[in-house]
Design an enzyme around this catalytic site. Sequence first.
Site, PDB file in Angstrom:
ATOM      1  N   GLU A 460       0.787  -1.243   0.000  1.00  0.00           N
ATOM      2  CA  GLU A 460       0.000   0.000   0.000  1.00  0.00           C
ATOM      3  C   GLU A 460       0.814   1.285   0.000  1.00  0.00           C
ATOM      4  O   GLU A 460       0.236   2.371   0.161  1.00  0.00           O
ATOM      5  CB  GLU A 460      -0.996   0.009   1.176  1.00  0.00           C
ATOM      6  CG  GLU A 460      -2.047  -1.075   1.057  1.00  0.00           C
ATOM      7  CD  GLU A 460      -3.150  -0.981   2.098  1.00  0.00           C
ATOM      8  OE1 GLU A 460      -4.212  -1.583   1.890  1.00  0.00           O
ATOM      9  OE2 GLU A 460      -2.925  -0.297   3.124  1.00  0.00           O
ATOM     10  N   ILE A 461       2.116   1.234  -0.186  1.00  0.00           N
ATOM     11  CA  ILE A 461       2.893   2.477  -0.089  1.00  0.00           C
ATOM     12  C   ILE A 461       2.701   3.347  -1.323  1.00  0.00           C
ATOM     13  O   ILE A 461       2.539   4.571  -1.214  1.00  0.00           O
ATOM     14  CB  ILE A 461       4.385   2.180   0.160  1.00  0.00           C
ATOM     15  CG1 ILE A 461       4.555   1.297   1.391  1.00  0.00           C
ATOM     16  CG2 ILE A 461       5.160   3.480   0.329  1.00  0.00           C
ATOM     17  CD1 ILE A 461       6.002   0.924   1.691  1.00  0.00           C
TER      18      ILE A 461
END
Length: 674
Positions: A460-461
Amino acid sequence: MKRINYLLVLSIFIMTSCQQKEEFQNNIIQQEIADNWKFKGTGKKSWMQATVPGTVHTDLLNNGMIDDPFYRTNERDLQWIDKADWEYRSKFIIEKDIFEKNEIKLVFEGLDTYATVYLNENEILQTDNMFRSWEVSCKEFLHLGENELRVVLYSPINIGLEKLEANGYSLPASNDQSENGELGDKKVSIFTRKAGYHFGWDWGPRLVTSGIWRPVQLLAYDYGKVENVHIIQNKLTDGLASMEAVLEINSMMDDEFNVSIYVDGEEHAGKKMAVSKGTNQLSLPFEIKDPKFWWPNGMGDQHLYDVEVRVEKTGVALVDKMHFKIGLRTAKLVQEPDADGKSFYFEINGQPVFAKGANYIPNDVFLPRFQPADYERIIKDAAEANMNMLRVWGGGIYENDIFYDLCDQYGIMVWQDFMYACSMYPGDDDFLNNARLEAEENIKRLRNHPSLVLWCGNNEIEAAWGEYEAGRGWNWKERYIEEQRQQIWHDYDTLFHHILPEAVKQFNPQTDYWHSSPSGGMGKLASHTNTSGDMHYWGVWHGQEPFSDFRKYRARFMSEYGFQSFPELNTVKTYALPDEWNIESEVMAAHQRSGIGNLRIRQYMEEDYIIPEGFEEFLYVSQLLQAEGIKTAIEAHRAEKPYCMGTLYWQLNDCWPVASWSGIDYYGRWKAMQ
């Protein structure tokens, strides 16, 4: 640990004749240093009994120095532990047969995290990465007879604060519960190569461990040892598997070794090869006729071959051997243009696979407590629920070997994240070099497993930062001035678009790399309208959208979504007293890390159910609600096949007793969803 078994499998070498005893020597001796461990706080006088592998928290608990961290709100009172330094020591005996070997090494499979190691009061090692193992030559510091090993573990919090100050500004780390850790807004988890979930997550407590969390071994040998073997499948047909064993051998001298490959007990190849003093890479081709394929759960058998690689100094010694089980299969992530956009699915042995499964987190905050029988249970649970894939999520650990062995056995494909999640990370040379070595070691350790089908850079970065579109992301990039913003993204790009994919290409080119999850593809953020890449959908739960919206959003591969429930009453009883059996009580709130999650469950329940008056009944109905939600989602994803080719709900398991998105609670109890 299996890796150590690979390094050495000759603690006792039994000869069957006098002639063999004269000709064959015991080259390698392995001795685990597992007993006589004690620990204390640095500067304290009293030593207490310790368990290795273990953690400081569990050793304090076992000695009656703290109360159960999982009980009621005890977690809050234990935040002092991670700000102290700790010492471990063990006394062990070196016998003559070890002492006279040409080389003696200490092997630490896992130190958590910042440590200085002393052997007989000589400093021999400093460490700074929980995810790496450490070897150090130590013969010059050993004595015949009694020796003392001492490990000083430094506070990851104090070192993290130093690194934060040196960085000049903070970095985003959404799930770092720094306030619970009495640090205010100082989030230091990103500076330390350590399991992110130890610093808290929205389903887990903040209990930042230190400890010797994997075994310690003493390794002694005369001629050399095999460091690593890569079993490469060059070509696979119905009639023949063309294979290659690539060995990394450390030799003590210029010599000649005989290398042999055995498959299911029969020799398939053998060759004498010259080696030089130091590290050598040797290659030996071999074949398996009429191969039996490995298939994911539900598609066929999970046939595994026993492979043994033997290295001998002819007529003198078995230098080393490694043993593993391999599966023969082809695997690739297929991303090809189609009528709708671009596909995203896994193909095994030429067959498209609809991935069915879940996201997987560590099974305990205190990792050494989870034993082989527990691993067997959790993977069998997944297989019995007809899963064929688990995603090893990037805020935990690269799992123990037994996890991957069991996935091989049960036909569970593994989507393997590198250990980076929901945070931006520093990009200084020390951090990136550490990350490079971490990636190399873990890729080499896991690459022979047929269950491994994907390496993923992070969780999810990319979506959180939102580099490619203004106004996208989690409002992270807007916090920084332009110079800082460019530096943070440069550091991200270096790690996830260069260092990690280059490591996969060098050490495991047979397995695909996906840079971030979710993503629409390189340079394209994930979106609910994407026709490529994978998606995390959290409109249900975080967005308070109805279950029916699971049918609204189409994904090529749905790699995260979920809905919470409470565990059953027997689990709640382990952490809450009867007068606390109320979803708004302080204790029940402490065992819910998703903000107003307990009330969110009630809010959704009101839409479709009569709210039960009894607490136990309320827990039960929460599980029915969760099951209905996940059923709705899975049916929607499977109905979209072949446009959508994967559904991995969040999450399979728990790391402590808690209300969460899990289908199996901390004690292994199935919820209704499972």
